[in-house]
Design a protein around this motif. Structure first.
Motif, PDB file in Angstrom:
ATOM      1  N   LEU A  77      29.319   6.084  10.277  1.00  0.00           N
ATOM      2  CA  LEU A  77      29.820   6.738  11.485  1.00  0.00           C
ATOM      3  C   LEU A  77      29.710   8.245  11.275  1.00  0.00           C
ATOM      4  N   CYS A 136      25.788   6.750  15.056  1.00  0.00           N
ATOM      5  CA  CYS A 136      26.185   5.822  14.005  1.00  0.00           C
ATOM      6  C   CYS A 136      24.995   4.956  13.615  1.00  0.00           C
ATOM      7  N   ILE A 173      33.221   1.424  19.192  1.00  0.00           N
ATOM      8  CA  ILE A 173      33.919   2.668  18.849  1.00  0.00           C
ATOM      9  C   ILE A 173      35.177   2.728  19.709  1.00  0.00           C
ATOM     10  N   TYR A 223      38.647   8.804  16.636  1.00  0.00           N
ATOM     11  CA  TYR A 223      37.780   7.686  17.004  1.00  0.00           C
ATOM     12  C   TYR A 223      37.347   6.947  15.740  1.00  0.00           C
ATOM     13  N   LEU A 232      34.982   3.498  14.040  1.00  0.00           N
ATOM     14  CA  LEU A 232      33.920   2.503  14.182  1.00  0.00           C
ATOM     15  C   LEU A 232      34.417   1.190  13.585  1.00  0.00           C
ATOM     16  N   SER A 240      36.813   6.652  10.303  1.00  0.00           N
ATOM     17  CA  SER A 240      37.501   7.291  11.429  1.00  0.00           C
ATOM     18  C   SER A 240      37.320   8.801  11.324  1.00  0.00           C
TER      19      SER A 240
END
Length: 383
Positions: A301, A317, A328, A365, A367, A376
């Motif tokens: 990510l 990503c 996501i 955010y 993944l 993150s």
């Protein structure tokens, strides 16, 4: 003027009680008051009250350098003394016995208050306005002490309420560094009073004492501007009759404690959200083997670009072909899920985020692939 001072001095001596005694010592020191020779009463020791100690007559030296000494009338000349002409100037104190350790408390009184003036100027003052029930004690120099205790007994408090919104209010304050240019603000009213006093002193041929506040040193200090604090925490700002504002910095302590508790609560919520991605829809697997395998296969990510952003930002990503489901998720700092963005492409993939779908602020955010949190990151949305 000299004749007037001589007359006042002679008048002061003439009104001493008839039983008072004036002694001229060999060193030229004048002692006003009878040096009593009777011994003290037997002293009972607090630790051994059954043992009485008889005190032989002796006197505690006061100030051998003073030109004049006024003694008290109690036993062993306790009860107060005043000395004139020593290297201390004028000295007021209480006699006490060095043998019995009996202490006396000295009182300094003045109907209108009192002030202290040193070589550099005014040091402290306590002035009671007419019909006032209380008045502040001012110091015009730095104060040094081992500790400072503030009365805070719950039995002395009323209308106790919890502090709210301290974090948001504190973030609006602007800490500054500064050098102190003066001790107080001189208003037109105080300036006119000072002029009138100087004119009166000149008419009476009195040399005025320099009672201006001691000038502060020029070292760099840190704090807040009282005018700004007044807008956010008016209860912590005090303004005197001359308009000089002061800040109750000790009052900031409970506000800072409340802010730290609030930030800690937010951090705990964020950690819970990180541990339970998807708000319960997707549970992160406890085993780290799957995450290690996906990382080894090249699952990555990347940081969104641009960041911060106010229009559109892209999150890149890399999703291995072995992954069945990838998404996501976007969370706010309280751990609430804001967006769910599925990633359908494999290998090199990209997801776009529109700033219009989010309020300005900071977000996290993450993944998630096949129920496993890969990484993150944070992103910032601006106006």
């Amino acid at each position: 003027m000299k004749k007037l001072l001589l007359f006042l001095s002679l008048a002061g001596i003439s009104i001493l009680p008839l039983q008072a005694q004036i002694t001229l010592s060999s060193n030229g020191q004048s002692i006003f008051g009878k040096r009593q020779q009777q011994p003290l009463s037997p002293y009972l020791s607090p630790s051994s009250p059954e043992k009485a100690i008889v005190i032989s007559p002796q006197f505690v030296p006061i100030d051998s350098l003073a030109t004049a000494v006024i003694l008290g009338r109690e036993k062993n000349n306790a009860g107060g003394y005043i000395t004139f002409g020593s290297n201390k100037g004028t000295w007021i104190g209480e006699r006490s016995s060095t043998i019995t350790s009996l202490a006396y408390i000295m009182e300094l009184g003045g109907m209108g208050g009192f002030t202290g003036i040193g070589r550099l100027g005014k040091v402290f003052s306590y002035v009671t306005p007419h019909n006032a029930t209380s008045a502040p004690f001012y110091f015009y120099t730095d104060i040094r002490a081992n500790s400072f205790i503030v009365t805070s007994d719950s039995r002395l408090k009323s209308d106790v309420k919890a502090i709210e919104n301290s974090t948001d209010l504190l973030s609006s304050l602007s800490p500054v560094s500064y050098s102190l240019a003066g001790q107080s603000v001189i208003s037109k009213n105080s300036a006119s009073k000072e002029t009138a006093l100087k004119e009166t002193a000149s008419e009476l041929e009195i040399t005025p004492v320099n009672d201006d506040p001691t000038p502060p040193d020029s070292r760099t200090r840190y704090g807040f501007l009282a005018q700004e604090v007044k807008e956010l925490f008016p209860e912590l700002v005090v303004e005197d009759e001359e308009g000089t504002m002061g800040i109750d910095y000790i009052g900031f302590i409970p506000i800072l404690v409340d802010a730290v508790k609030d930030l800690r609560g937010r951090l705990e919520e964020q950690e819970k959200a990180m541990a339970m991605m998807g708000g319960g829809e997707i549970i992160r697997k406890s085993a780290t083997a799957d995450r290690d395998r996906l990382l080894a296969e090249g699952c990555v990510l990347e940081q969104n670009r641009p960041n911060p952003f106010s229009s559109t930002s892209v999150i890149k990503c890399n999703i291995p072909a072995s992954v069945s489901e990838a998404s996501i998720y976007v969370y706010d700092l309280q751990g609430q899920q804001i967006l769910h963005l599925p990633v359908s492409d494999r290998d090199s993939a990209a997801v776009s985020i529109e700033a219009s779908s989010l309020n300005p602020g900071m977000y996290i955010y993450s993944l998630i692939t096949d129920g496993v949190e890969i990484d993150s990151k944070r992103m910032i949305v601006t106006d």
